[in-house]
Design a protein around this motif. Structure first.
Motif, PDB file in Angstrom:
ATOM      1  N   GLU A  40       0.835  -1.202   0.000  1.00 42.32           N
ATOM      2  CA  GLU A  40       0.000   0.000   0.000  1.00 42.32           C
ATOM      3  C   GLU A  40       0.877   1.263   0.000  1.00 42.32           C
ATOM      4  O   GLU A  40       0.599   2.227  -0.713  1.00 42.32           O
ATOM      5  N   ALA A  43       2.382   1.641  -3.480  1.00 45.63           N
ATOM      6  CA  ALA A  43       1.369   2.098  -4.440  1.00 45.63           C
ATOM      7  C   ALA A  43       1.155   3.609  -4.297  1.00 45.63           C
ATOM      8  O   ALA A  43       1.042   4.331  -5.298  1.00 45.63           O
ATOM      9  N   PHE A  44       1.130   4.087  -3.066  1.00 45.05           N
ATOM     10  CA  PHE A  44       1.006   5.521  -2.813  1.00 45.05           C
ATOM     11  C   PHE A  44       2.198   6.268  -3.419  1.00 45.05           C
ATOM     12  O   PHE A  44       2.038   7.286  -4.089  1.00 45.05           O
ATOM     13  N   THR A  46       3.990   5.405  -5.909  1.00 43.00           N
ATOM     14  CA  THR A  46       3.849   5.379  -7.362  1.00 43.00           C
ATOM     15  C   THR A  46       2.907   6.484  -7.825  1.00 43.00           C
ATOM     16  O   THR A  46       3.195   7.197  -8.805  1.00 43.00           O
ATOM     17  N   ARG A  47       1.796   6.662  -7.126  1.00 41.70           N
ATOM     18  CA  ARG A  47       0.845   7.722  -7.487  1.00 41.70           C
ATOM     19  C   ARG A  47       1.483   9.103  -7.318  1.00 41.70           C
ATOM     20  O   ARG A  47       1.308   9.987  -8.154  1.00 41.70           O
ATOM     21  N   VAL A  48       2.246   9.280  -6.230  1.00 40.27           N
ATOM     22  CA  VAL A  48       2.944  10.548  -6.012  1.00 40.27           C
ATOM     23  C   VAL A  48       3.974  10.782  -7.112  1.00 40.27           C
ATOM     24  O   VAL A  48       4.112  11.900  -7.622  1.00 40.27           O
ATOM     25  N   ILE A  50       3.937   9.849 -10.207  1.00 37.53           N
ATOM     26  CA  ILE A  50       3.271  10.260 -11.448  1.00 37.53           C
ATOM     27  C   ILE A  50       2.913  11.742 -11.395  1.00 37.53           C
ATOM     28  O   ILE A  50       3.148  12.492 -12.351  1.00 37.53           O
ATOM     29  N   ILE A  51       2.373  12.186 -10.264  1.00 39.79           N
ATOM     30  CA  ILE A  51       2.046  13.614 -10.096  1.00 39.79           C
ATOM     31  C   ILE A  51       3.314  14.451 -10.159  1.00 39.79           C
ATOM     32  O   ILE A  51       3.361  15.489 -10.832  1.00 39.79           O
ATOM     33  N   LYS A  95      -1.876  18.257  -3.549  1.00 40.51           N
ATOM     34  CA  LYS A  95      -2.133  17.132  -4.459  1.00 40.51           C
ATOM     35  C   LYS A  95      -1.847  15.802  -3.768  1.00 40.51           C
ATOM     36  O   LYS A  95      -2.598  14.841  -3.911  1.00 40.51           O
ATOM     37  N   LEU A  99      -4.623  12.490  -2.340  1.00 38.92           N
ATOM     38  CA  LEU A  99      -4.582  11.068  -2.717  1.00 38.92           C
ATOM     39  C   LEU A  99      -5.156  10.171  -1.620  1.00 38.92           C
ATOM     40  O   LEU A  99      -5.522   9.020  -1.892  1.00 38.92           O
TER      41      LEU A  99
END
Length: 100
Positions: A40, A43-44, A46-48, A50-51, A95, A99
């Protein structure tokens, strides 16, 4: 060069980001996020990532098992000092917080 926030601007923005702490003598903000497990947390991250890539504003961070610590500063705002807090950091923090 990116303009650093004034003391008043920094104080005002920090009230809008209650989970973020002022660090490095006011030159950065930092927050630690805790998740249920490593997957988890990763995954967080990874999202950061991308931003961050889209905004061309990359955090300093670390991950230990289920914890992710993110530090935001703008090196271009005060290169001689290693960075300063700017509006770019505040926008990135908002941002990232969104999330969750």
């Amino acid at each position: 060069m990116v303009e650093k926030l004034s003391d008043n601007e920094r104080a005002s923005w920090l009230t809008a980001l209650p989970d973020w702490l002022l660090v490095r003598e006011g030159a950065a903000i930092e927050r630690t996020f805790e998740f249920t497990d490593f997957s988890e947390a990763f995954a967080f991250m990874t999202r950061v990532a991308i931003i961050a890539e889209k905004r061309d504003h990359h955090p300093e961070w670390s991950n230990v098992y289920n914890r992710v610590t993110i530090t935001l500063t703008t090196h271009d705002a005060a290169p001689e000092d290693g960075g300063a807090l700017s509006l770019r950091d505040v926008k990135m923090a908002k941002k990232i917080s969104a999330l969750l």
